[in-house]
Every structure is written in C-alpha cells, then in structure tokens.
Design a protein around this motif. Structure first.
Motif, short mmCIF file in Angstrom:
data_model
loop_
_atom_site.label_atom_id
_atom_site.label_comp_id
_atom_site.label_asym_id
_atom_site.label_seq_id
_atom_site.Cartn_x
_atom_site.Cartn_y
_atom_site.Cartn_z
N ARG A 23 0.84 -1.21 0.00
CA ARG A 23 0.00 0.00 0.00
C ARG A 23 0.88 1.25 0.00
N GLU A 24 1.88 1.27 0.85
CA GLU A 24 2.78 2.43 0.94
C GLU A 24 3.53 2.65 -0.38
N MET A 25 3.98 1.57 -1.00
CA MET A 25 4.69 1.67 -2.27
C MET A 25 3.80 2.33 -3.33
N PHE A 26 2.57 1.83 -3.49
CA PHE A 26 1.67 2.41 -4.49
C PHE A 26 1.31 3.85 -4.14
N THR A 27 1.06 4.14 -2.89
CA THR A 27 0.73 5.51 -2.47
C THR A 27 1.87 6.46 -2.84
N THR A 28 3.09 6.08 -2.53
CA THR A 28 4.26 6.90 -2.82
C THR A 28 4.44 7.10 -4.32
N GLU A 29 4.35 6.02 -5.07
CA GLU A 29 4.62 6.11 -6.51
C GLU A 29 3.54 6.89 -7.25
N PHE A 30 2.28 6.71 -6.89
CA PHE A 30 1.23 7.49 -7.56
C PHE A 30 1.30 8.97 -7.19
N ALA A 31 1.80 9.28 -6.02
CA ALA A 31 1.96 10.69 -5.62
C ALA A 31 3.08 11.36 -6.40
N ARG A 32 4.05 10.59 -6.82
CA ARG A 32 5.20 11.19 -7.48
C ARG A 32 5.09 11.25 -9.00
N ALA A 33 4.27 10.40 -9.61
CA ALA A 33 4.17 10.41 -11.08
C ALA A 33 2.81 9.87 -11.51
N GLY A 34 2.29 10.45 -12.58
CA GLY A 34 1.08 9.91 -13.20
C GLY A 34 1.47 8.69 -14.03
N MET A 35 1.03 7.54 -13.61
CA MET A 35 1.43 6.31 -14.29
C MET A 35 0.23 5.67 -14.96
N VAL A 36 0.45 5.16 -16.16
CA VAL A 36 -0.58 4.47 -16.94
C VAL A 36 0.04 3.21 -17.51
N CYS A 37 -0.70 2.11 -17.43
CA CYS A 37 -0.24 0.83 -17.95
C CYS A 37 -1.09 0.47 -19.16
N ILE A 38 -0.48 0.44 -20.33
CA ILE A 38 -1.15 0.01 -21.55
C ILE A 38 -0.71 -1.42 -21.82
N VAL A 39 -1.66 -2.34 -21.79
CA VAL A 39 -1.35 -3.76 -21.96
C VAL A 39 -0.96 -4.04 -23.41
N GLU A 40 0.16 -4.69 -23.58
CA GLU A 40 0.55 -5.19 -24.90
C GLU A 40 0.25 -6.68 -25.01
N ASN A 41 0.55 -7.43 -23.96
CA ASN A 41 0.26 -8.87 -23.92
C ASN A 41 0.09 -9.31 -22.48
N ILE A 42 -0.77 -10.28 -22.28
CA ILE A 42 -0.84 -10.99 -21.01
C ILE A 42 -0.81 -12.48 -21.35
N PHE A 43 0.16 -13.16 -20.80
CA PHE A 43 0.31 -14.59 -21.00
C PHE A 43 0.01 -15.29 -19.68
N GLU A 44 -0.47 -16.52 -19.77
CA GLU A 44 -0.79 -17.28 -18.57
C GLU A 44 -0.22 -18.68 -18.68
N ASP A 45 0.33 -19.16 -17.56
CA ASP A 45 0.83 -20.53 -17.48
C ASP A 45 0.66 -21.01 -16.04
N GLY A 46 -0.31 -21.84 -15.80
CA GLY A 46 -0.57 -22.34 -14.46
C GLY A 46 -0.92 -21.21 -13.51
N GLU A 47 -0.14 -21.07 -12.43
CA GLU A 47 -0.37 -20.02 -11.42
C GLU A 47 0.21 -18.68 -11.84
N TRP A 48 0.84 -18.60 -12.98
CA TRP A 48 1.58 -17.40 -13.37
C TRP A 48 0.91 -16.65 -14.52
N ALA A 49 0.99 -15.33 -14.45
CA ALA A 49 0.62 -14.46 -15.57
C ALA A 49 1.81 -13.54 -15.82
N ILE A 50 2.05 -13.26 -17.08
CA ILE A 50 3.13 -12.35 -17.48
C ILE A 50 2.50 -11.20 -18.25
N LEU A 51 2.78 -10.00 -17.80
CA LEU A 51 2.23 -8.79 -18.41
C LEU A 51 3.34 -8.04 -19.12
N GLU A 52 3.17 -7.82 -20.43
CA GLU A 52 4.04 -6.89 -21.17
C GLU A 52 3.27 -5.58 -21.29
#
Length: 121
Positions: free
Chosen positions: A47-76
């Motif tokens: 929670r503290e990490m996200f609070t700090t980072e959003f306060a310091r910069a406007g961040m946006v995540c545009i998904v290029e790919n999401i892969f899934e394998d078992g318990e894992w997902a990989i986000l590009e």
C-alpha cells in the motif's frame, strides 16, 4: 479467477490509481519486487509503495500482452511516454502472492521529470 483475469483487473485498478483496490489484489504476506527498488513485503508495504509512486508520477499501464501458465501471468506493458516493461505475477486462490516487475528506472525518472539519483562514485 485465473491469473490472466486477475492481472487484467489489477491493470484497471492501476490505471485508476486506486491504491486500496490494488492492495486487495495481494495476499496479506505477498511480495511485490520491482527490480529497480527494494521488495515491498505485505499489505502495508505494498500500500505504501503504491501511495508513494502514484503521488510522485502519473502512471498508466497500456497492456501489450498478457500470457498465462498455471499459477503465473506475465504482463508486457508500455506507457504513453514510451516506457516499456514486464511483470510476472504468481496468483494463488485469486490473489497475487508474488510479483516481480522489470523496467528502466532511469528512463522512468527522465520521462516524468523526476530527480535522478545522486552519483555514488
């Protein structure tokens, strides 16, 4: 919920800068390790990490790919300023147990006009 769906919902919360919703995606003892930073361990640190980072910069995540394998997902991803990265998410019982993110911290700081770390040499 499958890992891919969890990550899609996580991205939606990230793009709203919704720290509380993001925190709830994680197990109480989860680890979020952005390799350019020290790991955040547990709900409060995440929670503290996200609070700090959003306060310091406007961040946006545009998904290029999401892969899934078992318990894992990989986000590009990319952001509107040209930064790119990827994240690995281990999802157990519909919540993130572990996350590791790879991105270029120096490029992030420059793109957001943030101060560069002092030269330690």
């Amino acid at each position: 919920m499958k890992p891919k769906a969890v990550v899609k919902n996580w991205v939606d919360a990230f793009n709203r800068a919704d720290v509380e919703a993001l925190t709830e995606f994680y197990h109480e003892d989860a680890i979020n390790h952005q390799v350019a930073e020290s790991p955040a361990e547990g709900h409060e640190a995440i929670r503290e990490m996200f609070t700090t980072e959003f306060a310091r910069a406007g961040m946006v995540c545009i998904v290029e790919n999401i892969f899934e394998d078992g318990e894992w997902a990989i986000l590009e991803w990319r952001d509107p300023k040209g930064l790119r990265g990827c994240g690995l998410f281990r999802v157990i019982e519909d919540r993130i147990a572990f996350q590791r993110g790879y991105w270029d911290k120096l490029s992030f700081l420059k793109l957001h006009g943030l101060p560069l770390p002092n030269d330690q040499n």
